[in-house]
Design a protein around this motif. Sequence first.
Motif, PDB file in Angstrom:
ATOM      1  N   LYS A 205       4.243  -7.739  -0.027  1.00 12.74           N
ATOM      2  CA  LYS A 205       5.026  -7.152   1.064  1.00 12.74           C
ATOM      3  C   LYS A 205       6.519  -7.350   0.849  1.00 12.74           C
ATOM      4  O   LYS A 205       7.330  -6.496   1.244  1.00 12.74           O
ATOM      5  CB  LYS A 205       4.574  -7.739   2.396  1.00 12.74           C
ATOM      6  CG  LYS A 205       3.163  -7.308   2.773  1.00 12.74           C
ATOM      7  CD  LYS A 205       2.755  -7.790   4.153  1.00 12.74           C
ATOM      8  CE  LYS A 205       1.346  -7.310   4.488  1.00 12.74           C
ATOM      9  NZ  LYS A 205       0.927  -7.732   5.849  1.00 12.74           N
ATOM     10  N   TRP A 206       6.900  -8.445   0.223  1.00 11.95           N
ATOM     11  CA  TRP A 206       8.318  -8.640  -0.101  1.00 11.95           C
ATOM     12  C   TRP A 206       8.783  -7.571  -1.092  1.00 11.95           C
ATOM     13  O   TRP A 206       9.895  -7.039  -0.987  1.00 11.95           O
ATOM     14  CB  TRP A 206       8.563 -10.028  -0.685  1.00 11.95           C
ATOM     15  CG  TRP A 206       8.845 -11.064   0.356  1.00 11.95           C
ATOM     16  CD1 TRP A 206       8.000 -12.036   0.813  1.00 11.95           C
ATOM     17  CD2 TRP A 206      10.075 -11.216   1.091  1.00 11.95           C
ATOM     18  NE1 TRP A 206       8.621 -12.785   1.790  1.00 11.95           N
ATOM     19  CE2 TRP A 206       9.891 -12.311   1.980  1.00 11.95           C
ATOM     20  CE3 TRP A 206      11.286 -10.554   1.088  1.00 11.95           C
ATOM     21  CZ2 TRP A 206      10.893 -12.742   2.849  1.00 11.95           C
ATOM     22  CZ3 TRP A 206      12.296 -10.966   1.953  1.00 11.95           C
ATOM     23  CH2 TRP A 206      12.092 -12.052   2.816  1.00 11.95           C
ATOM     24  N   LYS A 207       7.940  -7.238  -2.055  1.00  7.78           N
ATOM     25  CA  LYS A 207       8.300  -6.189  -3.011  1.00  7.78           C
ATOM     26  C   LYS A 207       8.453  -4.850  -2.295  1.00  7.78           C
ATOM     27  O   LYS A 207       9.391  -4.088  -2.567  1.00  7.78           O
ATOM     28  CB  LYS A 207       7.232  -6.087  -4.104  1.00  7.78           C
ATOM     29  CG  LYS A 207       7.183  -7.260  -5.057  1.00  7.78           C
ATOM     30  CD  LYS A 207       6.090  -7.059  -6.104  1.00  7.78           C
ATOM     31  CE  LYS A 207       6.009  -8.232  -7.073  1.00  7.78           C
ATOM     32  NZ  LYS A 207       4.962  -8.025  -8.099  1.00  7.78           N
ATOM     33  N   LYS A 208       7.537  -4.567  -1.384  1.00  6.88           N
ATOM     34  CA  LYS A 208       7.620  -3.304  -0.651  1.00  6.88           C
ATOM     35  C   LYS A 208       8.883  -3.233   0.200  1.00  6.88           C
ATOM     36  O   LYS A 208       9.504  -2.169   0.316  1.00  6.88           O
ATOM     37  CB  LYS A 208       6.376  -3.122   0.224  1.00  6.88           C
ATOM     38  CG  LYS A 208       5.099  -2.836  -0.556  1.00  6.88           C
ATOM     39  CD  LYS A 208       3.927  -2.556   0.375  1.00  6.88           C
ATOM     40  CE  LYS A 208       2.688  -2.163  -0.416  1.00  6.88           C
ATOM     41  NZ  LYS A 208       1.553  -1.795   0.466  1.00  6.88           N
ATOM     42  N   LEU A 209       9.262  -4.353   0.802  1.00 11.78           N
ATOM     43  CA  LEU A 209      10.497  -4.373   1.581  1.00 11.78           C
ATOM     44  C   LEU A 209      11.695  -4.093   0.683  1.00 11.78           C
ATOM     45  O   LEU A 209      12.555  -3.265   1.018  1.00 11.78           O
ATOM     46  CB  LEU A 209      10.674  -5.724   2.275  1.00 11.78           C
ATOM     47  CG  LEU A 209      12.044  -5.934   2.952  1.00 11.78           C
ATOM     48  CD1 LEU A 209      12.290  -4.883   4.034  1.00 11.78           C
ATOM     49  CD2 LEU A 209      12.154  -7.350   3.531  1.00 11.78           C
ATOM     50  N   ALA A 210      11.765  -4.772  -0.446  1.00  9.90           N
ATOM     51  CA  ALA A 210      12.902  -4.587  -1.354  1.00  9.90           C
ATOM     52  C   ALA A 210      13.006  -3.134  -1.815  1.00  9.90           C
ATOM     53  O   ALA A 210      14.090  -2.537  -1.810  1.00  9.90           O
ATOM     54  CB  ALA A 210      12.772  -5.515  -2.553  1.00  9.90           C
ATOM     55  N   ASN A 211      11.894  -2.553  -2.202  1.00  8.43           N
ATOM     56  CA  ASN A 211      11.904  -1.169  -2.677  1.00  8.43           C
ATOM     57  C   ASN A 211      12.225  -0.192  -1.549  1.00  8.43           C
ATOM     58  O   ASN A 211      12.903   0.816  -1.768  1.00  8.43           O
ATOM     59  CB  ASN A 211      10.558  -0.826  -3.313  1.00  8.43           C
ATOM     60  CG  ASN A 211      10.268  -1.641  -4.565  1.00  8.43           C
ATOM     61  OD1 ASN A 211      11.199  -2.067  -5.261  1.00  8.43           O
ATOM     62  ND2 ASN A 211       9.008  -1.876  -4.855  1.00  8.43           N
ATOM     63  N   SER A 212      11.759  -0.495  -0.355  1.00  9.34           N
ATOM     64  CA  SER A 212      12.047   0.378   0.793  1.00  9.34           C
ATOM     65  C   SER A 212      13.510   0.274   1.212  1.00  9.34           C
ATOM     66  O   SER A 212      14.113   1.267   1.631  1.00  9.34           O
ATOM     67  CB  SER A 212      11.117   0.032   1.960  1.00  9.34           C
ATOM     68  OG  SER A 212       9.753   0.241   1.606  1.00  9.34           O
ATOM     69  N   LEU A 213      14.082  -0.926   1.101  1.00 10.60           N
ATOM     70  CA  LEU A 213      15.514  -1.067   1.354  1.00 10.60           C
ATOM     71  C   LEU A 213      16.318  -0.240   0.353  1.00 10.60           C
ATOM     72  O   LEU A 213      17.358   0.336   0.701  1.00 10.60           O
ATOM     73  CB  LEU A 213      15.937  -2.533   1.275  1.00 10.60           C
ATOM     74  CG  LEU A 213      15.541  -3.419   2.461  1.00 10.60           C
ATOM     75  CD1 LEU A 213      15.846  -4.880   2.157  1.00 10.60           C
ATOM     76  CD2 LEU A 213      16.258  -2.990   3.745  1.00 10.60           C
TER      77      LEU A 213
END
Length: 558
Positions: A205-213
């Motif tokens: 989920k941290w990866k998804k947040l970073a990519n979504s940012l």
Amino acid sequence: MNYKQYYITVLLVVSALFIGGCSDEYLENLNTDPSKAATIDPNAQLTTAQLQTYGDLGMVEIYRNYLYGFNQHLMGSWNTTNYGGRHTVDNNEMSRMWTSFYPNAIKNLTDGVARTADDSSKVNINSAMRIYKVYMMSLITDIYGDAPYSEAGMGYLEGKFNPRYDTQEEIYYDFFTELAAAVDAFENGKDRITGDVIFDGNLTKWKKLANSLRLRFAMRISDVEPEKAQEEFQKALQADGGIMESADDDALIQYMAVAFSFGQEAYSDFRGNALSQLLFGNDPANNPSYLCATFFNQMYETGDPRTFRIARCYYDGLMSATSPDNRIDLTQEMLDKGIAFEAREPGAYSWEPWPPGYQSDILSELAESNPSIDPFVARETEPKLANNFLKGDNPGVVMTSAEVKFLMAEAALKGWNIGGSTVEELYRQGVRASMDFLSDNYGTEVVTDEEFDTYIADNGIGYTMEKKKEAINTQAWMLHFTNPNEGWANVRRSGYPRLQSPAEYGFEQFLTGGSEIPVRLGYPVLESSYNKENYEEALGRMGGTNSWHNTVWWDITK
């Protein structure tokens, strides 16, 4: 949750970690407590930064007082109308985010990142802190423009007490680099992130947040740097870990249901959602949060099923002073009687003009046993924020999958390569996710498929490029009611919805800070003394004035 008891204690001491050193050895020893550790667990520093985001009662004043007024989500309460609604320049109020985040969250994140940078056993907490620092710095630069970034928080580490103001262009370019590097550095099987009150240490989920940012930031610069924006957007879609796809991926800060207090201790206690507390208010019966006519009418006149899930009309004469209890809901009675809802126009106070009112049957019945109740109501016909949004354990919104849908929809509209989904499909998915977000996180009644289908049939995305852009970003503005910083940034970037100045509603004589809606907030005045050289260099890039009518770098919408 296990983090709460441990990290609540940490919160009481973490902001005191970095006190400036004294060159005199005697004074240094005198002021050193041998019982205290020289360093702190970086997980505790991450917790502090996350909780401060919406838990800092002093900082979130900037949202209630200015941003909700500029966004025209709220209007009528004294605070919102006086500051944002009537364009009142107040240097102390404008500086709240700067003076709160830099000496606390940014300092802790900078220190934590620096102390774990070369420790292979702490690669995951290092990456999470890098991502969260980027996010928090984006809040600062989107409000103020050029700001200390590369040297921010480095006073304790490198003696840089007068940090340079990086240009917003430099800051944004580094955001993309940092987020990509942080995602690549995560490593399963290494350290567990134990201080995470958003994802509980879930690396995926941290990866998804970073990519979504990265998607958010790419869209932010899409007018000023279109080629770079498209490149970064498409690269983020292909990055390891993917992007936010469902509500389960939403980045929401988890808060506790603490009792509302406005005593001095409340300003250093980050456990509860302080924005919800401010929207409840320290004088809730007399100064509640009223919806602005711009926001209310957008929902009401389009038959939006969210209208009375967000807005209610209450009689608050019996309301608790510490929680949104004992309110008498008059909404359905007003609907049944055909009483007009008197939402406040931009620039208006709740008493200006005084609403015509009506005789309430509900209150007449209650008055038979309680003579203190006056059955005739007037300002009660002004829609207020529903109780669901006034709770201390409401989440703090960082980013949602609903926002990602809207970003993807606009990217598809621009012709960027995002895969097979169409603009229309992504728009529909974004609206549905926005409605579900309220019931999933604020306990509102679920919007049924029938309600949703009826609304979408009457509120399609339009046929021209510009109409589609307007529809997408108007829906994003409605979604971002619970994320005011992103709401203001996206309105300025996209130009939608097109908000009329309070001057156009007849309040020009009261707009002491200019008739146009401000497009940034001014730097703290003390920066001109404490960091004079760098402050003046930044002002020089803006034409020499610290004006809130100077646009930030990415804002070229007219």
